[in-house]
Design an enzyme around this catalytic site. Structure first.
Site, PDB file in Angstrom:
ATOM      1  N   HIS A  69       0.820  -1.214   0.000  1.00  0.00           N
ATOM      2  CA  HIS A  69       0.000   0.000   0.000  1.00  0.00           C
ATOM      3  C   HIS A  69       0.857   1.269   0.000  1.00  0.00           C
ATOM      4  O   HIS A  69       1.065   1.891   1.043  1.00  0.00           O
ATOM      5  CB  HIS A  69      -0.889  -0.039   1.249  1.00  0.00           C
ATOM      6  CG  HIS A  69      -2.073   0.860   1.187  1.00  0.00           C
ATOM      7  ND1 HIS A  69      -3.274   0.552   1.758  1.00  0.00           N
ATOM      8  CD2 HIS A  69      -2.242   2.080   0.626  1.00  0.00           C
ATOM      9  CE1 HIS A  69      -4.135   1.527   1.547  1.00  0.00           C
ATOM     10  NE2 HIS A  69      -3.526   2.477   0.868  1.00  0.00           N
ATOM     11  N   HIS A  71       1.418   5.025  -1.899  1.00  0.00           N
ATOM     12  CA  HIS A  71       0.961   6.061  -2.843  1.00  0.00           C
ATOM     13  C   HIS A  71       2.203   6.747  -3.404  1.00  0.00           C
ATOM     14  O   HIS A  71       2.887   7.472  -2.685  1.00  0.00           O
ATOM     15  CB  HIS A  71       0.059   7.066  -2.130  1.00  0.00           C
ATOM     16  CG  HIS A  71      -1.213   6.461  -1.639  1.00  0.00           C
ATOM     17  ND1 HIS A  71      -2.320   6.317  -2.447  1.00  0.00           N
ATOM     18  CD2 HIS A  71      -1.562   5.931  -0.439  1.00  0.00           C
ATOM     19  CE1 HIS A  71      -3.294   5.734  -1.764  1.00  0.00           C
ATOM     20  NE2 HIS A  71      -2.858   5.484  -0.541  1.00  0.00           N
ATOM     21  N   LEU A  72       2.482   6.475  -4.665  1.00  0.00           N
ATOM     22  CA  LEU A  72       3.700   7.031  -5.275  1.00  0.00           C
ATOM     23  C   LEU A  72       3.397   8.287  -6.099  1.00  0.00           C
ATOM     24  O   LEU A  72       4.312   8.931  -6.605  1.00  0.00           O
ATOM     25  CB  LEU A  72       4.412   5.969  -6.119  1.00  0.00           C
ATOM     26  CG  LEU A  72       4.800   4.701  -5.329  1.00  0.00           C
ATOM     27  CD1 LEU A  72       5.539   3.708  -6.224  1.00  0.00           C
ATOM     28  CD2 LEU A  72       5.655   5.041  -4.105  1.00  0.00           C
ATOM     29  N   ARG A  73       2.102   8.605  -6.242  1.00  0.00           N
ATOM     30  CA  ARG A  73       1.629   9.902  -6.743  1.00  0.00           C
ATOM     31  C   ARG A  73       1.901  10.211  -8.213  1.00  0.00           C
ATOM     32  O   ARG A  73       1.580  11.314  -8.659  1.00  0.00           O
ATOM     33  CB  ARG A  73       2.195  11.048  -5.887  1.00  0.00           C
ATOM     34  CG  ARG A  73       1.819  10.977  -4.420  1.00  0.00           C
ATOM     35  CD  ARG A  73       0.340  11.164  -4.197  1.00  0.00           C
ATOM     36  NE  ARG A  73       0.030  11.334  -2.782  1.00  0.00           N
ATOM     37  CZ  ARG A  73      -0.961  10.694  -2.174  1.00  0.00           C
ATOM     38  NH1 ARG A  73      -1.755   9.846  -2.836  1.00  0.00           N
ATOM     39  NH2 ARG A  73      -1.199  10.890  -0.904  1.00  0.00           N
ATOM     40  N   ASN A 103      -4.704   5.715  -7.198  1.00  0.00           N
ATOM     41  CA  ASN A 103      -5.506   6.953  -7.076  1.00  0.00           C
ATOM     42  C   ASN A 103      -4.675   8.179  -7.468  1.00  0.00           C
ATOM     43  O   ASN A 103      -4.497   9.123  -6.711  1.00  0.00           O
ATOM     44  CB  ASN A 103      -6.094   7.113  -5.671  1.00  0.00           C
ATOM     45  CG  ASN A 103      -5.049   7.263  -4.576  1.00  0.00           C
ATOM     46  OD1 ASN A 103      -3.921   6.778  -4.712  1.00  0.00           O
ATOM     47  ND2 ASN A 103      -5.402   7.923  -3.496  1.00  0.00           N
ATOM     48  N   ASN A 286      -6.867   8.725   6.745  1.00  0.00           N
ATOM     49  CA  ASN A 286      -8.048   7.880   6.523  1.00  0.00           C
ATOM     50  C   ASN A 286      -7.638   6.435   6.399  1.00  0.00           C
ATOM     51  O   ASN A 286      -6.778   6.136   5.570  1.00  0.00           O
ATOM     52  CB  ASN A 286      -8.759   8.277   5.224  1.00  0.00           C
ATOM     53  CG  ASN A 286      -9.854   9.279   5.460  1.00  0.00           C
ATOM     54  OD1 ASN A 286     -10.139   9.622   6.606  1.00  0.00           O
ATOM     55  ND2 ASN A 286     -10.447   9.748   4.396  1.00  0.00           N
ATOM     56  N   ASP A 313       0.487   2.370   3.839  1.00  0.00           N
ATOM     57  CA  ASP A 313      -0.380   3.472   3.375  1.00  0.00           C
ATOM     58  C   ASP A 313       0.434   4.762   3.292  1.00  0.00           C
ATOM     59  O   ASP A 313      -0.056   5.842   3.640  1.00  0.00           O
ATOM     60  CB  ASP A 313      -1.624   3.651   4.253  1.00  0.00           C
ATOM     61  CG  ASP A 313      -2.708   4.469   3.557  1.00  0.00           C
ATOM     62  OD1 ASP A 313      -2.504   4.915   2.406  1.00  0.00           O
ATOM     63  OD2 ASP A 313      -3.774   4.684   4.173  1.00  0.00           O
ATOM     64  N   HIS A 317       2.081  14.110   0.957  1.00  0.00           N
ATOM     65  CA  HIS A 317       1.361  15.318   0.545  1.00  0.00           C
ATOM     66  C   HIS A 317       2.332  16.493   0.626  1.00  0.00           C
ATOM     67  O   HIS A 317       3.124  16.585   1.585  1.00  0.00           O
ATOM     68  CB  HIS A 317       0.160  15.585   1.462  1.00  0.00           C
ATOM     69  CG  HIS A 317      -0.948  14.593   1.289  1.00  0.00           C
ATOM     70  ND1 HIS A 317      -1.741  14.565   0.165  1.00  0.00           N
ATOM     71  CD2 HIS A 317      -1.391  13.586   2.080  1.00  0.00           C
ATOM     72  CE1 HIS A 317      -2.630  13.584   0.275  1.00  0.00           C
ATOM     73  NE2 HIS A 317      -2.428  12.962   1.425  1.00  0.00           N
ATOM     74  N   GLY A 332      -3.527  11.654   5.226  1.00  0.00           N
ATOM     75  CA  GLY A 332      -2.404  10.794   4.837  1.00  0.00           C
ATOM     76  C   GLY A 332      -1.116  11.191   5.516  1.00  0.00           C
ATOM     77  O   GLY A 332      -0.924  12.353   5.889  1.00  0.00           O
TER      78      GLY A 332
HETATM   79  O1  DOR Z   1      -4.992   8.850   4.513  1.00  0.00           O
HETATM   80  C1  DOR Z   1      -5.151   8.431   3.374  1.00  0.00           C
HETATM   81  N1  DOR Z   1      -4.509   8.971   2.335  1.00  0.00           N
HETATM   82  N2  DOR Z   1      -5.980   7.406   3.175  1.00  0.00           N
HETATM   83  C2  DOR Z   1      -6.313   7.002   1.936  1.00  0.00           C
HETATM   84  O2  DOR Z   1      -7.078   6.082   1.809  1.00  0.00           O
HETATM   85  C3  DOR Z   1      -5.789   7.699   0.751  1.00  0.00           C
HETATM   86  C4  DOR Z   1      -4.523   8.338   1.063  1.00  0.00           C
HETATM   87  C5  DOR Z   1      -4.052   9.303  -0.011  1.00  0.00           C
HETATM   88  O3  DOR Z   1      -4.110   8.978  -1.179  1.00  0.00           O
HETATM   89  O4  DOR Z   1      -3.567  10.381   0.366  1.00  0.00           O
END
Ligand code: DOR
Length: 437
Positions: A69, A71-73, A103, A286, A313, A317, A332
């Site tokens: 899990h 997020h490499l953006r 996402n 989240n 996760d 950001h 996040g």
């Molecule tokens: O905290 C979170 N950030 N929960 C998620 O499910 C998505 C993630 C994000 O993409 O920043």
């Protein structure tokens, strides 16, 4: 993956003086790596001429970690992270493979997009397994081309960041995914119950006047998906499980024979909603940080063998985005470089080989990466390895990390346990805590 051409020779490595740890147990041994593979594991190995010797003294040598899990953006969020920087952060955390969440902007919902992100990962410090969305555009209206995605080698599909709200569509997703062996990874959160919420609904959200996300938002969708997945025979993976109620639902579903796997994050194991008291948006995530009773239930469930993976996760950001009032900041936190130390601290009673399994061979199997990652440290196996000093004490400095983002809740924490070296496909990508590419 490695960018070296076939004609270039890979280095010969000796990982010397460590304790080898894998799913078969622990033993004192040196490890010889040649041509990208482990070729010998023995109590002492004399380094061949020209070999690179990596000091593993006092450390554990095992299969690299695999994150389900991350997020490499890329594409679209390069200000916060890129595949290259996220993979470097992963390698520094001991990871040799990351599952990249889809996402992005635009979302990864087609074979073309999957291929484009795989291309970005060439030469990265970890292998990157690209996950695709469950629904077109992540809009929750129509299924993405699941058969084509599976044929292109995608293993995990998820609309992470949101769950599939429409129960009929979720049901179809499980049914379509089942024959292709796809893993449907759900972010279980009922959007109506969670609407407007920014923190766990409870004592702290009331005290602070923040709109709450009740535990039931997670549990209602999890219960629904357990019912739907059970009928379909699909592989269902529950992302970032965070409440005691969810754990009870998983237990009950497993008794019924539902094929479900579940992950927990280091931050839900280590932190509670009390952390939001100062309105610091670094703690907005989240699912939200939960009360101590939930945190303890997660720790107990890990100890009881009811959890299949610890997954980060990792959610970078940009500074300006996170420097907003709590309720306006995006959810996040980053976590690749700190995962081992934070999880080890939160799971202090857990034997290290069990923790390693939750970080390595168990997630590798879920992500379908077991041919290359998570396997035993044995002759013939691909050399995707990490060397971790379980007693190394270090202070988290967000500015010193490889991630493009610094939204870590652990700034200034002293952690115990850190990756010393990481070897990807027989090449040293991290040496003595320093990235080599
Ligand atoms: O905290 C979170 N950030 N929960 C998620 O499910 C998505 C993630 C994000 O993409 O920043």
């Amino acid at each position: 993956m490695s960018e070296r051409s076939q004609t270039e020779t890979l280095p010969v490595l000796v990982l010397a003086g460590g304790t080898v740890l894998d799913a078969t147990g622990q033993r004192r041994a040196d490890v010889l790596v040649r041509d990208g593979r482990v070729v010998e594991v023995a109590p002492t190995i004399d380094p061949p001429a020209g070999a690179t010797v990596l000091d593993a003294g006092g450390a554990l040598v095992g299969p690299g970690f695999v994150d389900l899990h991350a997020h490499l953006r890329e594409p679209g969020g390069e200000e916060a992270e890129t595949v290259e920087t996220g993979a470097r952060a992963g390698a520094l955390g001991g990871y040799t493979a990351l599952v990249a969440m889809p996402n992005t902007f635009p979302p990864i919902d087609s074979v073309e997009m999957v291929r484009a992100v795989r291309h970005l990962a060439r030469g990265a410090c970890t292998e990157v397994a690209v996950a695709a969305t469950i629904t077109e555009g992540r809009r929750g209206e129509r299924l993405a081309p699941l058969a084509e995605l599976a044929a292109a080698g995608v293993r995990v599909v998820t609309d992470d960041g949101a769950g599939v709200a429409d129960a009929q569509l979720a049901r179809r997703a499980f049914e379509y995914a089942a024959p292709f062996g796809l893993v449907v990874a759900e972010h279980c959160e009922d959007p109506a119950l969670a609407a407007g919420g920014v923190a766990h609904e409870g004592e702290w959200s009331s005290l602070l006047g923040l709109a709450g996300i009740p535990a039931e938002a997670e549990e209602v969708m999890l219960a629904r998906d357990l019912a739907l997945a059970g009928r379909s025979g699909a592989r269902f993976h529950a992302l970032h499980v965070s409440t005691a109620g969810s754990l009870a639902l998983l237990r009950e579903a497993r008794r019924r024979g539902v094929a479900v796997t579940a992950e927990v994050t280091p931050h839900h194991l280590a932190l509670t909603d009390a952390a939001i008291a100062g309105f610091d948006p670094v703690y907005r995530v989240n699912p939200p940080l939960r009360p101590e009773a939930d945190r303890r239930a997660l720790v107990a469930a890990v100890a009881a063998g009811e959890v299949d993976a610890v997954a980060t996760d990792h959610a970078p950001h940009a500074r300006h985005a996170k420097e907003a009032p709590f309720a306006e900041a995006p959810p996040g936190m980053i976590g690749l470089e700190t995962a081992f130390g934070v999880a080890r601290g939160a799971l202090a009673e857990l034997p290290l080989d069990v923790l390693w399994g939750l970080l390595s061979w168990k997630p590798a199997a879920i992500a379908g990466l077991e041919a290359r990652h998570g396997g035993p440290v044995a002759p013939g196996r691909p050399a995707n390895l990490c060397v971790v000093d379980p007693e190394a004490r270090w202070r988290v400095d967000p500015a010193a990390g490889a991630s493009r983002s610094a939204n870590t809740p652990y700034a200034g924490w002293e952690l115990v346990g850190r990756a010393r070296h990481t070897v990807l496909a027989g090449e040293v990508v991290v040496r003595d805590g320093e990235a080599q590419r």
